[in-house]
Write a protein that holds these residues in place. Structure first.
Motif, mmCIF file in Angstrom:
data_model
loop_
_atom_site.group_PDB
_atom_site.id
_atom_site.type_symbol
_atom_site.label_atom_id
_atom_site.label_comp_id
_atom_site.label_asym_id
_atom_site.label_seq_id
_atom_site.Cartn_x
_atom_site.Cartn_y
_atom_site.Cartn_z
ATOM 1 N N ALA A 142 1.818 12.233 9.260
ATOM 2 C CA ALA A 142 0.774 12.900 8.446
ATOM 3 C C ALA A 142 -0.609 12.229 8.848
ATOM 4 C CB ALA A 142 0.899 12.830 7.084
ATOM 5 N N GLY A 143 -0.380 11.307 9.632
ATOM 6 C CA GLY A 143 -1.613 10.673 10.231
ATOM 7 C C GLY A 143 -2.164 9.573 9.226
ATOM 8 N N ARG A 144 -1.205 9.125 8.471
ATOM 9 C CA ARG A 144 -1.688 7.802 7.568
ATOM 10 C C ARG A 144 -1.295 6.648 8.125
ATOM 11 N NH1 ARG A 144 -3.071 9.361 2.247
ATOM 12 N NH2 ARG A 144 -3.402 7.105 1.655
ATOM 13 N N GLY A 145 -2.339 5.744 8.458
ATOM 14 C CA GLY A 145 -2.243 4.523 9.210
ATOM 15 C C GLY A 145 -2.492 3.095 8.217
ATOM 16 N N GLU A 146 -3.016 3.445 7.170
ATOM 17 C CA GLU A 146 -3.673 2.494 6.235
ATOM 18 C C GLU A 146 -2.175 1.953 5.474
ATOM 19 O OE1 GLU A 146 -4.754 6.170 4.272
ATOM 20 O OE2 GLU A 146 -4.728 5.553 6.427
ATOM 21 N N THR A 147 -2.597 0.960 4.681
ATOM 22 C CA THR A 147 -1.436 0.667 3.924
ATOM 23 C C THR A 147 -1.460 1.287 2.584
ATOM 24 O OG1 THR A 147 -1.918 -1.744 4.197
ATOM 25 C CG2 THR A 147 -1.001 -1.592 2.157
ATOM 26 N N VAL A 148 -0.073 1.742 2.282
ATOM 27 C CA VAL A 148 0.172 2.502 1.037
ATOM 28 C C VAL A 148 1.198 1.954 0.001
ATOM 29 C CG1 VAL A 148 -0.477 4.913 2.134
ATOM 30 C CG2 VAL A 148 1.944 3.990 2.262
ATOM 31 N N GLU A 149 1.313 2.188 -1.089
ATOM 32 C CA GLU A 149 2.274 1.746 -1.993
ATOM 33 C C GLU A 149 2.959 2.954 -2.686
ATOM 34 O OE1 GLU A 149 3.040 -1.380 -5.612
ATOM 35 O OE2 GLU A 149 1.108 -1.170 -4.571
ATOM 36 N N LEU A 150 4.184 2.718 -2.910
ATOM 37 C CA LEU A 150 4.901 3.948 -3.721
ATOM 38 C C LEU A 150 6.207 3.839 -4.118
ATOM 39 C CD1 LEU A 150 7.312 5.866 -1.842
ATOM 40 C CD2 LEU A 150 5.049 6.294 -0.580
ATOM 41 N N SER A 151 6.642 4.371 -4.943
ATOM 42 C CA SER A 151 7.976 4.147 -5.660
ATOM 43 C C SER A 151 8.945 5.378 -5.463
ATOM 44 C CB SER A 151 7.844 3.885 -7.250
ATOM 45 O OG SER A 151 7.065 2.507 -7.353
ATOM 46 N N GLU B 274 -2.906 9.352 -10.068
ATOM 47 C CA GLU B 274 -4.117 9.852 -10.648
ATOM 48 C C GLU B 274 -5.055 8.787 -10.970
ATOM 49 O OE1 GLU B 274 -3.851 13.159 -13.071
ATOM 50 O OE2 GLU B 274 -2.396 14.097 -11.935
ATOM 51 N N LEU B 275 -5.847 7.891 -9.854
ATOM 52 C CA LEU B 275 -6.570 6.831 -10.298
ATOM 53 C C LEU B 275 -8.164 7.325 -10.793
ATOM 54 C CD1 LEU B 275 -5.928 4.825 -7.325
ATOM 55 C CD2 LEU B 275 -4.850 4.375 -9.498
ATOM 56 N N PRO B 276 -8.631 6.477 -11.845
ATOM 57 C CA PRO B 276 -9.924 6.790 -12.195
ATOM 58 C C PRO B 276 -10.890 6.552 -11.028
ATOM 59 C CG PRO B 276 -8.931 4.957 -13.378
ATOM 60 C CD PRO B 276 -7.907 5.506 -12.708
ATOM 61 N N ALA B 277 -11.901 7.479 -11.220
ATOM 62 C CA ALA B 277 -13.167 7.380 -10.132
ATOM 63 C C ALA B 277 -13.452 5.866 -10.066
ATOM 64 C CB ALA B 277 -14.228 8.383 -10.751
ATOM 65 N N GLY B 278 -13.543 5.505 -8.833
ATOM 66 C CA GLY B 278 -14.217 4.144 -8.488
ATOM 67 C C GLY B 278 -13.065 3.326 -8.094
ATOM 68 N N VAL B 279 -11.934 3.747 -8.629
ATOM 69 C CA VAL B 279 -10.480 2.684 -8.404
ATOM 70 C C VAL B 279 -10.138 3.141 -7.090
ATOM 71 C CG1 VAL B 279 -8.340 1.955 -9.215
ATOM 72 C CG2 VAL B 279 -10.049 2.272 -10.989
ATOM 73 N N ASP B 280 -10.175 2.184 -6.166
ATOM 74 C CA ASP B 280 -9.848 2.297 -4.870
ATOM 75 C C ASP B 280 -8.473 1.231 -4.535
ATOM 76 O OD1 ASP B 280 -9.491 3.019 -2.026
ATOM 77 O OD2 ASP B 280 -10.880 1.453 -1.516
ATOM 78 N N LEU B 281 -7.306 1.977 -5.005
ATOM 79 C CA LEU B 281 -5.807 1.053 -4.596
ATOM 80 C C LEU B 281 -4.974 1.978 -3.737
ATOM 81 C CD1 LEU B 281 -5.081 0.276 -8.290
ATOM 82 C CD2 LEU B 281 -5.959 -1.313 -6.448
ATOM 83 N N PRO B 282 -4.190 1.382 -2.823
ATOM 84 C CA PRO B 282 -3.395 2.082 -2.136
ATOM 85 C C PRO B 282 -2.256 2.834 -2.435
ATOM 86 C CG PRO B 282 -2.525 -0.260 -1.957
ATOM 87 C CD PRO B 282 -4.132 -0.143 -2.878
ATOM 88 N N LEU B 283 -2.146 3.044 -3.933
ATOM 89 C CA LEU B 283 -1.017 3.766 -4.578
ATOM 90 C C LEU B 283 -1.102 5.148 -4.182
ATOM 91 C CD1 LEU B 283 -1.449 2.134 -8.140
ATOM 92 C CD2 LEU B 283 -0.028 1.576 -6.331
ATOM 93 N N LEU B 284 0.256 5.598 -3.800
ATOM 94 C CA LEU B 284 0.361 7.218 -3.674
ATOM 95 C C LEU B 284 0.960 7.897 -4.783
ATOM 96 C CD1 LEU B 284 1.398 7.422 -0.102
ATOM 97 C CD2 LEU B 284 -0.793 8.030 -0.731
ATOM 98 N N GLY B 285 1.871 7.134 -5.366
ATOM 99 C CA GLY B 285 2.566 7.590 -6.448
ATOM 100 C C GLY B 285 3.960 7.497 -6.739
ATOM 101 N N ASP B 286 4.856 8.308 -6.993
ATOM 102 C CA ASP B 286 6.321 8.054 -7.548
ATOM 103 C C ASP B 286 7.119 9.267 -6.902
ATOM 104 O OD1 ASP B 286 5.801 5.593 -8.570
ATOM 105 O OD2 ASP B 286 5.258 6.934 -10.547
ATOM 106 N N ILE B 287 8.094 9.084 -6.406
ATOM 107 C CA ILE B 287 9.155 9.970 -6.082
ATOM 108 C C ILE B 287 10.452 9.924 -6.554
ATOM 109 C CG2 ILE B 287 10.668 11.210 -4.001
ATOM 110 C CD1 ILE B 287 8.393 10.175 -2.270
#
Length: 170
Positions: free
Chosen positions: A50-59, A90-103
């Motif tokens: 999918a072209g995502r090369g940056e750090t991500v976090e998910l569960s 769904e992060l609040p505006a201005g919060v920049d974290l590498p979280l993608l979500g949960d599966i």
């Protein structure tokens, strides 16, 4: 045409996988289910495709039929256990974290589908893990064009880990 697999690189041009912080939990016995290393490989591959090369976090949580049904009823209004649920963060505006979500993967549903379709359980887990990651990244399959794009990414990611096209007629 199959999508080109993006290969993020270091400054020296060497290909690297995205840095993944994966939180995997088994709410059912792990017997017969793939190990964490497999889920990590599939998810990293989906991110690369999918072209995502940056750090991500998910569960990823692997559940039984009861929990799968409860979650599907609560969040989708459907009173049955389903194979995969994705919950993008769904992060609040201005919060920049590498979280993608949960599966959430429902083990007995996956096992039943794999058996009915004549597939190895690990291959079906790979497919639905990749499918879930793509949902977290914003891909959808409600419209025909969107579905075709998402399926092409799934097929490319599965091929990259040695698993055949689940959409090809048998």
């Amino acid at each position: 045409m199959a999508p080109r697999i993006a290969r993020p690189t270091h400054r020296n041009g060497v290909s690297r996988a995205p840095l993944l912080h994966l939180h995997l939990s088994y709410a059912v016995t792990r017997r017969g289910l793939p190990a964490a290393v497999s889920f990590r490989r599939w998810i990293e591959t989906a991110l690369r495709v999918a072209g995502r090369g940056e750090t991500v976090e998910l569960s990823v949580r692997i559940v039984g039929a009861r929990e799968g049904r409860l979650l599907n009823r609560r969040y989708r209004g459907r009173d049955y256990a389903t194979n995969v649920l994705s919950f993008p963060v769904e992060l609040p505006a201005g919060v920049d974290l590498p979280l993608l979500g949960d599966i959430v993967l429902c083990a007995p549903v996956l096992a039943g589908e794999a058996s009915a379709q004549g597939k190895r359980l690990a291959a079906h887990c790979a497919h639905l893990s990749i499918h879930g990651v793509l949902h977290l990244l914003g891909y959808d399959h409600r419209k025909r064009n969107d579905a075709a794009r998402m399926e092409a990414l799934e097929v490319a990611a599965l091929a990259a880990v040695g698993i055949e096209d689940p959409y090809r007629p048998r």
